[in-house]
Design a protein around this motif. Sequence first.
Motif, PDB file in Angstrom:
ATOM      1  N   ARG A 140      21.850 -25.924 -30.815  1.00 31.66           N
ATOM      2  CA  ARG A 140      20.585 -26.294 -31.373  1.00 31.66           C
ATOM      3  C   ARG A 140      19.545 -25.352 -31.159  1.00 31.66           C
ATOM      4  O   ARG A 140      19.935 -24.325 -30.408  1.00 31.66           O
ATOM      5  CB  ARG A 140      20.246 -27.612 -30.547  1.00 31.66           C
ATOM      6  N   GLU A 141      18.486 -25.258 -31.853  1.00 30.55           N
ATOM      7  CA  GLU A 141      17.659 -24.063 -31.656  1.00 30.55           C
ATOM      8  C   GLU A 141      16.368 -24.316 -31.300  1.00 30.55           C
ATOM      9  O   GLU A 141      15.810 -25.584 -31.803  1.00 30.55           O
ATOM     10  CB  GLU A 141      17.570 -23.075 -32.634  1.00 30.55           C
ATOM     11  N   ALA A 142      15.664 -23.546 -30.803  1.00 26.88           N
ATOM     12  CA  ALA A 142      14.094 -23.790 -30.480  1.00 26.88           C
ATOM     13  C   ALA A 142      13.345 -22.449 -30.528  1.00 26.88           C
ATOM     14  O   ALA A 142      13.844 -21.269 -30.247  1.00 26.88           O
ATOM     15  CB  ALA A 142      13.662 -24.457 -28.928  1.00 26.88           C
ATOM     16  N   ARG A 143      12.566 -22.153 -31.580  1.00 32.51           N
ATOM     17  CA  ARG A 143      11.750 -20.936 -31.838  1.00 32.51           C
ATOM     18  C   ARG A 143      10.709 -20.361 -30.801  1.00 32.51           C
ATOM     19  O   ARG A 143      10.243 -19.179 -30.799  1.00 32.51           O
ATOM     20  CB  ARG A 143      10.921 -21.273 -33.159  1.00 32.51           C
ATOM     21  N   ASN A 144      10.475 -21.169 -29.582  1.00 30.84           N
ATOM     22  CA  ASN A 144       9.469 -20.877 -28.781  1.00 30.84           C
ATOM     23  C   ASN A 144       9.749 -21.473 -27.398  1.00 30.84           C
ATOM     24  O   ASN A 144      10.666 -22.429 -27.461  1.00 30.84           O
ATOM     25  CB  ASN A 144       8.312 -20.938 -29.311  1.00 30.84           C
ATOM     26  N   GLY A 145       9.083 -21.248 -26.360  1.00 33.01           N
ATOM     27  CA  GLY A 145       9.082 -21.997 -25.048  1.00 33.01           C
ATOM     28  C   GLY A 145       8.894 -23.412 -24.843  1.00 33.01           C
ATOM     29  O   GLY A 145       9.388 -24.099 -24.442  1.00 33.01           O
ATOM     30  N   LEU A 146       7.546 -23.699 -25.791  1.00 37.28           N
ATOM     31  CA  LEU A 146       7.251 -25.060 -25.863  1.00 37.28           C
ATOM     32  C   LEU A 146       8.188 -25.918 -26.396  1.00 37.28           C
ATOM     33  O   LEU A 146       8.565 -26.975 -25.987  1.00 37.28           O
ATOM     34  CB  LEU A 146       5.838 -25.056 -26.297  1.00 37.28           C
ATOM     35  N   GLU A 147       8.633 -25.508 -27.876  1.00 36.90           N
ATOM     36  CA  GLU A 147       9.417 -26.205 -28.366  1.00 36.90           C
ATOM     37  C   GLU A 147      10.857 -26.227 -27.539  1.00 36.90           C
ATOM     38  O   GLU A 147      11.484 -27.504 -27.690  1.00 36.90           O
ATOM     39  CB  GLU A 147       9.683 -25.412 -29.892  1.00 36.90           C
ATOM     40  N   GLY A 148      11.291 -25.162 -26.996  1.00 35.28           N
ATOM     41  CA  GLY A 148      12.393 -25.392 -26.114  1.00 35.28           C
ATOM     42  C   GLY A 148      12.157 -26.517 -25.046  1.00 35.28           C
ATOM     43  O   GLY A 148      13.183 -27.027 -24.881  1.00 35.28           O
ATOM     44  N   LEU A 149      11.114 -26.306 -24.199  1.00 36.46           N
ATOM     45  CA  LEU A 149      10.888 -27.648 -23.247  1.00 36.46           C
ATOM     46  C   LEU A 149      11.174 -28.881 -23.824  1.00 36.46           C
ATOM     47  O   LEU A 149      11.734 -29.535 -23.279  1.00 36.46           O
ATOM     48  CB  LEU A 149       9.971 -27.156 -22.571  1.00 36.46           C
ATOM     49  N   ALA A 150      10.453 -29.012 -24.853  1.00 32.93           N
ATOM     50  CA  ALA A 150      10.511 -30.405 -25.648  1.00 32.93           C
ATOM     51  C   ALA A 150      11.741 -30.857 -26.012  1.00 32.93           C
ATOM     52  O   ALA A 150      12.096 -31.853 -25.790  1.00 32.93           O
ATOM     53  CB  ALA A 150       9.328 -30.471 -26.621  1.00 32.93           C
TER      54      ALA A 150
END
Length: 139
Positions: A51-61
């Motif tokens: 799964r991917e997240a493009r930044n830290g906030l998106e990653g934490l969520a």
Amino acid sequence: RGKPSSGAGPAAAGPTASDPRALREVLVIDDDPDHRTLIQHYLRDLRCVPREARNGLEGLAAARARRPGLIVLDLRMPGISGWEVLQQIHDDPGLRDVPVIVLSAVEHEYRREFPWVADLLTKPVSREQLADALARAWK
């Protein structure tokens, strides 16, 4: 779940169906789309579900919503940095036991600051290095 695909050769051998690492979800948090794509490709080769997240906030969520089996985290990102993400993961009782593999060009400088990190790898990382780090994290 079927047999692993042949033709990939011994270097691509990942977890087997009976291996507890097989088909685990891994969250890749990195602002570089090319790097995210490469790591996700390696993870699929290793029979993980990336799964991917493009930044830290998106990653934490995403981490809080999905609670993945492992997180691969870049340290240098705009906005909330990987260091901040790492600290928030460690401080969150729901996430603190999720192994984190840090990928960065500067990882050795910070090893002492984050002793709970499962592994630290220098970019660029090979599939074999990532496979070894997964094996250590999920031992």
